[in-house]
Design a protein around this motif. Sequence first.
Motif, PDB file in Angstrom:
ATOM      1  N   GLY A 246       0.815  -1.208   0.000  1.00 18.60           N
ATOM      2  CA  GLY A 246       0.000   0.000   0.000  1.00 18.60           C
ATOM      3  C   GLY A 246       0.849   1.257   0.000  1.00 18.60           C
ATOM      4  N   SER A 247       1.889   1.266   0.825  1.00 21.87           N
ATOM      5  CA  SER A 247       2.805   2.414   0.845  1.00 21.87           C
ATOM      6  C   SER A 247       3.514   2.554  -0.495  1.00 21.87           C
ATOM      7  CB  SER A 247       3.834   2.246   1.966  1.00 21.87           C
ATOM      8  OG  SER A 247       3.220   2.246   3.225  1.00 21.87           O
ATOM      9  N   TYR A 248       3.884   1.428  -1.083  1.00 26.17           N
ATOM     10  CA  TYR A 248       4.630   1.443  -2.336  1.00 26.17           C
ATOM     11  C   TYR A 248       3.835   2.079  -3.469  1.00 26.17           C
ATOM     12  CZ  TYR A 248       7.449  -0.321  -6.230  1.00 26.17           C
ATOM     13  OH  TYR A 248       8.220  -0.412  -7.348  1.00 26.17           O
ATOM     14  N   VAL A 249       2.526   1.837  -3.510  1.00 27.64           N
ATOM     15  CA  VAL A 249       1.717   2.397  -4.598  1.00 27.64           C
ATOM     16  C   VAL A 249       1.122   3.751  -4.256  1.00 27.64           C
ATOM     17  CG1 VAL A 249       1.175   0.112  -5.504  1.00 27.64           C
ATOM     18  CG2 VAL A 249      -0.414   1.202  -3.930  1.00 27.64           C
ATOM     19  N   GLY A 250       1.462   4.308  -3.094  1.00 24.10           N
ATOM     20  CA  GLY A 250       1.106   5.692  -2.829  1.00 24.10           C
ATOM     21  C   GLY A 250       0.025   5.948  -1.808  1.00 24.10           C
ATOM     22  N   TYR A 251      -0.392   4.932  -1.071  1.00 27.59           N
ATOM     23  CA  TYR A 251      -1.405   5.152  -0.037  1.00 27.59           C
ATOM     24  C   TYR A 251      -0.768   5.622   1.266  1.00 27.59           C
ATOM     25  CZ  TYR A 251      -5.127   2.981  -2.774  1.00 27.59           C
ATOM     26  OH  TYR A 251      -6.062   2.706  -3.742  1.00 27.59           O
ATOM     27  N   HIS A 252      -1.528   6.392   2.026  1.00 25.80           N
ATOM     28  CA  HIS A 252      -1.183   6.715   3.408  1.00 25.80           C
ATOM     29  C   HIS A 252      -1.768   5.574   4.243  1.00 25.80           C
ATOM     30  CE1 HIS A 252      -1.772   8.545   7.414  1.00 25.80           C
ATOM     31  NE2 HIS A 252      -0.738   9.289   7.106  1.00 25.80           N
ATOM     32  N   VAL A 253      -0.905   4.740   4.820  1.00 22.77           N
ATOM     33  CA  VAL A 253      -1.338   3.469   5.396  1.00 22.77           C
ATOM     34  C   VAL A 253      -1.424   3.539   6.916  1.00 22.77           C
ATOM     35  CG1 VAL A 253      -0.836   1.006   5.590  1.00 22.77           C
ATOM     36  CG2 VAL A 253      -0.330   2.214   3.454  1.00 22.77           C
ATOM     37  N   THR A 254      -2.561   3.079   7.429  1.00 16.90           N
ATOM     38  CA  THR A 254      -2.780   2.939   8.862  1.00 16.90           C
ATOM     39  C   THR A 254      -3.095   1.488   9.169  1.00 16.90           C
ATOM     40  OG1 THR A 254      -3.683   5.178   9.050  1.00 16.90           O
ATOM     41  CG2 THR A 254      -4.222   3.645  10.820  1.00 16.90           C
TER      42      THR A 254
END
Length: 367
Positions: free
Chosen positions: A213-221
């Motif tokens: 998720g971080s790799y494709v650009g999401y702000h991950v929680t």
Amino acid sequence: MRDILDHLRSWGEPFALATVVGTWQSAPRPAGAAMAVSASGEVVGSVSGGCVEAAVYEACLEVLSGARPHVATYGVSDDDAFAVGLTCGGTIEVFVRLGDPAEVATVAEAVDERQPAAVATVVGAADVELVGRSLVVVDAALRHGTGRPGLDDGLVTLAGGLLAHGRNGTVHVGTNGERRMEEVTVFVESYAPPPRMIIFGAIDFAAALAHLGSYVGYHVTVCDARPVFTTRRRFPDVDELVVAWPHEYLRTVAVDERTVLCVLTHDPKFDVPLIVEALRTPAAYIGVMGSRRSTDERAARLAEHGVTQAQLARLSSPTGLDLGGSTPEETALSIMAEIVAHRSGGTGRPLSELSGPIHRTRVAVPG
């Protein structure tokens, strides 16, 4: 330009900026992709993945030497296609202009502070003095203008429309910003905060999905009620770690139409109240992990809590595409593939079985 902002604000010299403002067929980079060339010849970014970079580099040097900002078109229809054409068969329009350090600083600060920002650049106009001028909007407020108040007023509204969807696009207005006129062509770049991915359940599958998720650009929680599992050691790359009951935490979070919710908890006491709460949000995607049996049992429990069949249809359950994998990393890839397909309108089928454009264009221009 987002990808090269850090480089641009570190440069202490003039630079030229080349931005993709239009694509056709199988263009390798989307509208908004950018490349910059400093006065000393340093290059950052890419507009085509390598196909036309040399030609764009020369165009940037010309602008640095005093040439007017202009649109350059590259593609297989050009006379010199063999030399600088796109090997993938697509066509791109690239707008080349002098960079503005004040504009870059304003946008970079907005991105750092997760404020929505947009840059609107005039790429075509009968009045050549307008071409290359730009304005910056941050959080719906004009920060830098074109010097034409009427035009600025119209563009602030139009840029806000694209920014609300997190998209880039071209708009046409009159010289004083009038709608439904085509005297001025403007390219709008949106710098919306990254969409959110909230993963519930601090398990091994969550760690792999958070990384993707971080790799494709999401702000991950990552959220879980069990502090022993919800640790930075287990989730070093996520933006936020939250120890709380998932449904209670979800009530406190701003969920919009770009937010992705992934329920990996595998426990009815967590799943059911969480999914009931998730279905009250406008989330773009709600994925729920589980076997066929657990999915059916969960559906029956949700029905007992008043969830309708129409609401159940919003769930991607079991979550993910059929890739045949089983490890946490393979399962995360399956889930992320479904999220990307859902977001982009993809089919999830092999490209070799399909015809038509490979790259989809997702640009909405407000009317």
